[in-house]
Scaffold this motif. Structure first.
Motif, PDB file in Angstrom:
ATOM      1  N   ALA A 122       0.838  -1.213   0.000  1.00  0.00           N
ATOM      2  CA  ALA A 122       0.000   0.000   0.000  1.00  0.00           C
ATOM      3  C   ALA A 122       0.868   1.258   0.000  1.00  0.00           C
ATOM      4  O   ALA A 122       0.576   2.227  -0.709  1.00  0.00           O
ATOM      5  CB  ALA A 122      -0.927  -0.013   1.210  1.00  0.00           C
ATOM      6  N   ARG A 123       1.939   1.231   0.773  1.00  0.00           N
ATOM      7  CA  ARG A 123       2.835   2.395   0.825  1.00  0.00           C
ATOM      8  C   ARG A 123       3.528   2.614  -0.522  1.00  0.00           C
ATOM      9  O   ARG A 123       3.581   3.729  -1.037  1.00  0.00           O
ATOM     10  CB  ARG A 123       3.869   2.194   1.926  1.00  0.00           C
ATOM     11  N   LEU A 124       4.040   1.532  -1.104  1.00  0.00           N
ATOM     12  CA  LEU A 124       4.750   1.644  -2.373  1.00  0.00           C
ATOM     13  C   LEU A 124       3.824   2.096  -3.506  1.00  0.00           C
ATOM     14  O   LEU A 124       4.264   2.768  -4.444  1.00  0.00           O
ATOM     15  CB  LEU A 124       5.378   0.295  -2.745  1.00  0.00           C
ATOM     16  N   SER A 125       2.552   1.723  -3.406  1.00  0.00           N
ATOM     17  CA  SER A 125       1.592   2.058  -4.469  1.00  0.00           C
ATOM     18  C   SER A 125       0.816   3.336  -4.178  1.00  0.00           C
ATOM     19  O   SER A 125      -0.166   3.628  -4.875  1.00  0.00           O
ATOM     20  CB  SER A 125       0.604   0.896  -4.653  1.00  0.00           C
ATOM     21  N   ASN A 126       1.249   4.066  -3.159  1.00  0.00           N
ATOM     22  CA  ASN A 126       0.539   5.296  -2.763  1.00  0.00           C
ATOM     23  C   ASN A 126      -0.925   4.978  -2.482  1.00  0.00           C
ATOM     24  O   ASN A 126      -1.828   5.620  -3.009  1.00  0.00           O
ATOM     25  CB  ASN A 126       0.674   6.368  -3.839  1.00  0.00           C
TER      26      ASN A 126
END
Length: 241
Positions: A186-190
């Protein structure tokens, strides 16, 4: 229905990204080959147009009835978890892996986070598959034995894992591991936000990841907050008789 048949596949996916998963189910190319009407797509890919349209019309249907899972018998709850959440994971992991590999291959040179996301998707897929088998083959059958022993007044056998607390602790640890992997994705994919101009496969991939995480949240809630605590109390009750 005629209005749907006259729309292009790409138009429908653009209007509602969830339809991408329906087209994927029927083997219809919604990305590069999405510029044809639904009617022509059904002919080209030999899909049952009536069934496809029904799935498209129902794509946003959700149940609004509140369910009191806390009132369910534990054996019934384990069956629900398997039939709903385990089945969801098993059905959607292959789709996620396909999306992930394709998007990483096509766009990973520019959006390098996709390469890491692809590795993480493969990791979470493997972990959850092994995790669910342990629940289905070891933990859940014992929970059902406990429910049966309480109902019928029989003796509860001693499991090879000692106490139900041991596999429960392992399952809780694995829940946290899977959750951490998805939090990283989720963090990497904004938070599953595709970049401007992303193709339909890219958008479908992120939408499916978001849906997958939401299902896992409900799945883990039912186990960590309802099934597991009640199983611990039931075993204690049966052992102190």
């Amino acid at each position: 229905m005629e209005n749907l048949q006259s729309k292009t596949v790409a138009e429908m996916v653009t209007e509602n990204i969830k339809t991408a998963h329906i087209f994927k189910k029927y083997g219809i190319d919604f990305c590069c080959g999405g510029g044809i009407t639904l009617d022509k797509a059904c002919t080209k890919y030999n899909a049952d147009c009536d069934l496809l349209i029904q799935d498209l019309l129902n794509v946003d249907n959700t149940t609004s009835r509140a369910t009191n899972y806390n009132s369910w018998e534990l054996d019934f709850l384990t069956d629900h978890i398997i039939n709903v959440h385990h089945s969801y994971v098993e059905e959607n992991i292959p789709l996620l892996l396909q999306y992930s590999a394709r998007v990483a291959k096509v766009h990973g040179h520019h959006y390098t986070e996709l390469l890491e996301i692809n590795d993480l998707v493969k990791e979470v897929a493997g972990e959850l598959s092994a995790h669910m088998k342990k629940e289905e083959l070891i933990l859940f059958p014992f929970i059902k034995q406990m429910v049966k022993a309480k109902k019928e007044g029989g003796e509860l056998p001693q499991p090879h894992f000692g106490t139900v607390d041991n596999p429960i602790k392992m399952m809780e640890t694995e829940h946290e591991d899977a959750g951490e992997l998805l939090r990283t994705i989720a963090r990497l994919s904004n938070n599953y936000t595709p970049p401007p101009g992303a193709c339909n496969t890219y958008r479908a991939f992120y939408a499916k990841l978001d849906e997958f995480e939401q299902d896992l949240h409900q799945h883990v809630h039912l186990e960590n907050n309802i099934l597991f605590p009640k199983s611990l109390l039931l075993e204690k009750e049966l052992r102190t008789k």
